[in-house]
Write an enzyme that holds these catalytic residues in place. Structure first.
Site, mmCIF file in Angstrom:
data_model
loop_
_atom_site.group_PDB
_atom_site.id
_atom_site.type_symbol
_atom_site.label_atom_id
_atom_site.label_comp_id
_atom_site.label_asym_id
_atom_site.label_seq_id
_atom_site.Cartn_x
_atom_site.Cartn_y
_atom_site.Cartn_z
ATOM 1 N N VAL A 112 16.863 8.430 -0.994
ATOM 2 C CA VAL A 112 17.723 7.303 -1.411
ATOM 3 C C VAL A 112 18.518 7.709 -2.662
ATOM 4 O O VAL A 112 19.737 7.513 -2.741
ATOM 5 C CB VAL A 112 16.865 6.033 -1.689
ATOM 6 C CG1 VAL A 112 17.695 4.953 -2.379
ATOM 7 C CG2 VAL A 112 16.265 5.500 -0.393
ATOM 8 N N GLU A 167 -11.233 0.198 11.993
ATOM 9 C CA GLU A 167 -11.857 -0.858 11.160
ATOM 10 C C GLU A 167 -11.959 -2.182 11.904
ATOM 11 O O GLU A 167 -12.935 -2.904 11.788
ATOM 12 C CB GLU A 167 -10.974 -1.138 9.933
ATOM 13 C CG GLU A 167 -11.046 -0.170 8.820
ATOM 14 C CD GLU A 167 -9.911 -0.467 7.847
ATOM 15 O OE1 GLU A 167 -10.203 -0.689 6.673
ATOM 16 O OE2 GLU A 167 -8.738 -0.470 8.259
ATOM 17 N N GLU A 170 -15.364 11.453 21.891
ATOM 18 C CA GLU A 170 -15.939 11.050 23.185
ATOM 19 C C GLU A 170 -15.597 9.603 23.510
ATOM 20 O O GLU A 170 -15.411 9.242 24.655
ATOM 21 C CB GLU A 170 -17.462 11.211 23.171
ATOM 22 C CG GLU A 170 -17.938 12.613 23.501
ATOM 23 C CD GLU A 170 -17.515 13.633 22.466
ATOM 24 O OE1 GLU A 170 -17.566 13.309 21.255
ATOM 25 O OE2 GLU A 170 -17.114 14.746 22.847
ATOM 26 N N ARG A 221 -7.009 -2.195 10.698
ATOM 27 C CA ARG A 221 -7.695 -3.489 10.813
ATOM 28 C C ARG A 221 -7.185 -4.262 12.027
ATOM 29 O O ARG A 221 -7.947 -4.874 12.740
ATOM 30 C CB ARG A 221 -7.449 -4.296 9.532
ATOM 31 C CG ARG A 221 -8.660 -5.091 9.114
ATOM 32 C CD ARG A 221 -8.543 -5.551 7.684
ATOM 33 N NE ARG A 221 -8.724 -4.486 6.735
ATOM 34 C CZ ARG A 221 -8.008 -4.332 5.624
ATOM 35 N NH1 ARG A 221 -7.044 -5.170 5.323
ATOM 36 N NH2 ARG A 221 -8.258 -3.347 4.800
ATOM 37 N N ASP A 260 2.220 0.090 12.220
ATOM 38 C CA ASP A 260 2.128 -1.231 12.851
ATOM 39 C C ASP A 260 3.409 -2.042 12.683
ATOM 40 O O ASP A 260 3.380 -3.260 12.655
ATOM 41 C CB ASP A 260 0.940 -2.009 12.250
ATOM 42 C CG ASP A 260 1.064 -2.167 10.738
ATOM 43 O OD1 ASP A 260 1.911 -1.504 10.129
ATOM 44 O OD2 ASP A 260 0.295 -2.967 10.172
ATOM 45 N N GLY A 309 0.833 -1.209 0.000
ATOM 46 C CA GLY A 309 0.000 0.000 0.000
ATOM 47 C C GLY A 309 0.860 1.249 0.000
ATOM 48 O O GLY A 309 1.903 1.286 0.636
ATOM 49 N N ASP A 366 -0.362 2.781 8.912
ATOM 50 C CA ASP A 366 -0.899 2.116 10.111
ATOM 51 C C ASP A 366 0.002 2.172 11.345
ATOM 52 O O ASP A 366 -0.444 1.882 12.453
ATOM 53 C CB ASP A 366 -1.186 0.638 9.801
ATOM 54 C CG ASP A 366 -2.339 0.489 8.829
ATOM 55 O OD1 ASP A 366 -3.211 1.368 8.824
ATOM 56 O OD2 ASP A 366 -2.354 -0.496 8.070
ATOM 57 N N SER A 381 5.974 -6.560 2.342
ATOM 58 C CA SER A 381 7.109 -6.231 1.465
ATOM 59 C C SER A 381 8.417 -6.627 2.126
ATOM 60 O O SER A 381 9.343 -7.104 1.451
ATOM 61 C CB SER A 381 7.118 -4.726 1.170
ATOM 62 O OG SER A 381 5.897 -4.354 0.586
ATOM 63 N N THR A 419 3.983 2.918 5.676
ATOM 64 C CA THR A 419 2.589 2.509 5.860
ATOM 65 C C THR A 419 1.933 3.470 6.840
ATOM 66 O O THR A 419 2.576 3.924 7.786
ATOM 67 C CB THR A 419 2.473 1.053 6.386
ATOM 68 O OG1 THR A 419 1.135 0.823 6.807
ATOM 69 C CG2 THR A 419 3.389 0.783 7.565
ATOM 70 N N MET A 453 -8.899 3.910 9.380
ATOM 71 C CA MET A 453 -8.146 2.695 9.031
ATOM 72 C C MET A 453 -7.466 2.101 10.267
ATOM 73 O O MET A 453 -7.166 2.808 11.221
ATOM 74 C CB MET A 453 -7.130 3.000 7.937
ATOM 75 C CG MET A 453 -7.788 3.084 6.573
ATOM 76 S SD MET A 453 -6.608 3.219 5.233
ATOM 77 C CE MET A 453 -7.717 3.027 3.821
ATOM 78 N N ARG A 471 1.080 -5.165 -5.899
ATOM 79 C CA ARG A 471 1.209 -6.412 -5.142
ATOM 80 C C ARG A 471 1.521 -7.488 -6.178
ATOM 81 O O ARG A 471 0.843 -7.565 -7.200
ATOM 82 C CB ARG A 471 -0.075 -6.696 -4.379
ATOM 83 C CG ARG A 471 -0.400 -5.546 -3.410
ATOM 84 C CD ARG A 471 -1.470 -5.882 -2.435
ATOM 85 N NE ARG A 471 -2.075 -4.665 -1.886
ATOM 86 C CZ ARG A 471 -1.695 -4.077 -0.737
ATOM 87 N NH1 ARG A 471 -0.754 -4.586 -0.009
ATOM 88 N NH2 ARG A 471 -2.301 -2.982 -0.317
ATOM 89 N N ASP A 520 4.986 -4.709 6.201
ATOM 90 C CA ASP A 520 5.583 -5.976 6.650
ATOM 91 C C ASP A 520 5.573 -7.062 5.568
ATOM 92 O O ASP A 520 6.487 -7.883 5.503
ATOM 93 C CB ASP A 520 4.961 -6.465 7.961
ATOM 94 C CG ASP A 520 3.456 -6.610 7.872
ATOM 95 O OD1 ASP A 520 2.879 -6.231 6.831
ATOM 96 O OD2 ASP A 520 2.855 -7.105 8.841
HETATM 97 P P1 ATP Z 1 0.558 -2.823 3.483
HETATM 98 O O1 ATP Z 1 0.998 -2.287 4.808
HETATM 99 O O2 ATP Z 1 -0.095 -1.821 2.646
HETATM 100 O O3 ATP Z 1 -0.222 -4.122 3.565
HETATM 101 P P2 ATP Z 1 2.664 -4.544 2.660
HETATM 102 O O4 ATP Z 1 4.075 -4.306 2.260
HETATM 103 O O5 ATP Z 1 2.464 -5.316 3.929
HETATM 104 O O6 ATP Z 1 1.941 -3.154 2.722
HETATM 105 P P3 ATP Z 1 1.654 -6.753 1.057
HETATM 106 O O7 ATP Z 1 0.628 -6.740 0.004
HETATM 107 O O8 ATP Z 1 1.434 -7.622 2.241
HETATM 108 O O9 ATP Z 1 1.874 -5.233 1.453
HETATM 109 O O10 ATP Z 1 3.057 -7.193 0.391
HETATM 110 C C1 ATP Z 1 3.552 -6.526 -0.765
HETATM 111 C C2 ATP Z 1 4.224 -7.512 -1.674
HETATM 112 O O11 ATP Z 1 5.303 -8.152 -0.993
HETATM 113 C C3 ATP Z 1 3.328 -8.669 -2.125
HETATM 114 O O12 ATP Z 1 2.517 -8.337 -3.205
HETATM 115 C C4 ATP Z 1 4.356 -9.725 -2.506
HETATM 116 O O13 ATP Z 1 4.855 -9.485 -3.804
HETATM 117 C C5 ATP Z 1 5.465 -9.477 -1.482
HETATM 118 N N1 ATP Z 1 5.316 -10.456 -0.403
HETATM 119 C C6 ATP Z 1 4.501 -10.381 0.685
HETATM 120 N N2 ATP Z 1 4.596 -11.497 1.445
HETATM 121 C C7 ATP Z 1 5.480 -12.301 0.814
HETATM 122 C C8 ATP Z 1 6.002 -13.618 1.074
HETATM 123 N N3 ATP Z 1 5.627 -14.322 2.145
HETATM 124 N N4 ATP Z 1 6.894 -14.116 0.211
HETATM 125 C C9 ATP Z 1 7.294 -13.428 -0.881
HETATM 126 N N5 ATP Z 1 6.834 -12.198 -1.186
HETATM 127 C C10 ATP Z 1 5.945 -11.638 -0.352
#
Ligand code: ATP
Length: 328
Positions: free
Chosen positions: A27, A227, A192, A176, A134, A15, A132, A109, A130, A174, A76, A107
């Protein structure tokens, strides 16, 4: 002995969040400062698999520090979750001469980055992007502060109409699995009641609190609901429950949704992104890999990426108490 780092790839994944562009800029410019080449990878891991790359120099990131979203786009990638997909990604990274990767994301990613790094002995560094907040190992993720300001601003506006019409508003924000946005924005906007996933205050307590609030002379109220609130009911169920039990209240629901993820990053997020980008690149140059850059006690800090992925962030109990006192 790991290879000398001369070319670094940077991507945004999962996200999007405000501050990602500021992190890309940081970077890229840190690479330029250290005479390294920086390669932008479009659409996260999917772009890595497809070789959707563009070399970025210091000037190519002009005027993006203030922009929401991500110029590198995010995606994704299902393919990257498979060994075959990651093997293609590695081949592509080698073909393009990449020596290391900076992944800006959540997490999921980071899990992908960690697996990719372990399978191929490839240096990676994570920057937490992110809204969140989190992610373990940082007191603030990129975009969180901006999202809080967005939510507070929205609730301020809702309060205007709530007080003009003597209404009760449930505002869903937001979060979850975590209630950081709800709790902090709720306190900041003077809600409140605040319902979060970490705490089950119970529907009965909500009714009691609203009764007290009305008896104390308040004619309108704002209840912030994350949420993933623990009552297990969605915000509309809560509205019906309150209307049944407190017919004197006129209840409205406002679901803030994706507007919380957009917008120009706050000054805090821009500065944080700039610091994190520098730390990420310089840590790779120092030979570090498989870490996430975070902020702890106002200082940049590295956390092993597996801990960042597995660790849980705690809700601030003191803030919960403050919230209770403020509703007196
Ligand atoms: P958000 O906080 O928005 O959920 P995120 O980084 O956690 O962000 P994800 O959709 O969970 O978003 O992961 C992003 C991408 O990372 C996935 O589309 C996938 O390509 C890769 N990824 C996530 N988990 C794995 C995994 N276990 N093994 C390999 N690649 C992964």
């Amino acid at each position: 002995m790991s290879k000398k780092i001369e070319r670094i790839g940077v991507m945004t994944s999962g996200g999007d969040s405000p501050g990602m562009n500021a992190a890309i800029r940081s970077v890229v410019r840190t690479c330029a400062y250290h005479k390294l080449e920086c390669v932008g990878i479009y659409r996260g891991y999917q772009g890595l698999i497809e070789g959707d790359f563009k070399t970025l120099d210091a000037r190519s990131v002009n005027n993006i520090i203030n922009k929401g979203g991500t110029i590198l786009k995010s995606a994704r990638s299902k393919e990257f979750r498979t060994r075959e997909g990651r093997d293609i990604a590695f081949k592509m990274a080698k073909e393009k001469g990449l020596d290391a990767l900076v992944v800006i994301g959540g997490d999921g990613s980071f899990t992908g980055a960690m697996i990719f790094s372990q399978e191929n002995d490839f240096p990676v560094m994570g920057i937490p992007g992110t809204i969140d907040n989190d992610i373990y190992g940082t007191s603030s993720t990129l975009g969180y502060d901006t999202a809080l300001n967005t939510v507070v601003e929205a609730i301020d506006k809702i309060r205007d109409t709530a007080s003009s019409h003597n209404r009760l508003f449930f505002v869903e924000v937001m979060g979850r699995d975590v209630g950081h946005i709800a709790l902090n924005a709720g306190v900041g906007a003077g809600a409140e009641e605040i319902l979060i996933p970490e705490e089950d205050l119970g529907k009965e307590r909500l009714i009691e609190s609203l009764k007290r609030s009305r008896a104390s002379g308040k004619s309108s109220s704002i209840v912030v609901v994350a949420e993933g609130d623990k009552t297990g009911e969605n915000v509309f169920d809560l509205k019906y429950y309150v209307e049944e039990n407190l017919p004197e209240y006129e209840v409205r629901v406002s679901v803030l949704g994706h507007m919380q993820r957009g917008g120009s990053p706050s000054c805090w997020d821009r500065v944080l992104a700039s610091r994190m980008g520098v730390k990420a690149v310089e840590s790779l140059l120092d030979g570090k890999t498989n870490y996430m850059v975070g902020i702890k006690d106002s200082m940049m800090a590295l956390t092993p990426i597996d801990q960042a992925v597995k660790g849980k962030t705690d809700i601030d109990l003191e803030l919960l108490r403050v919230s209770d006192i403020m509703t007196t």
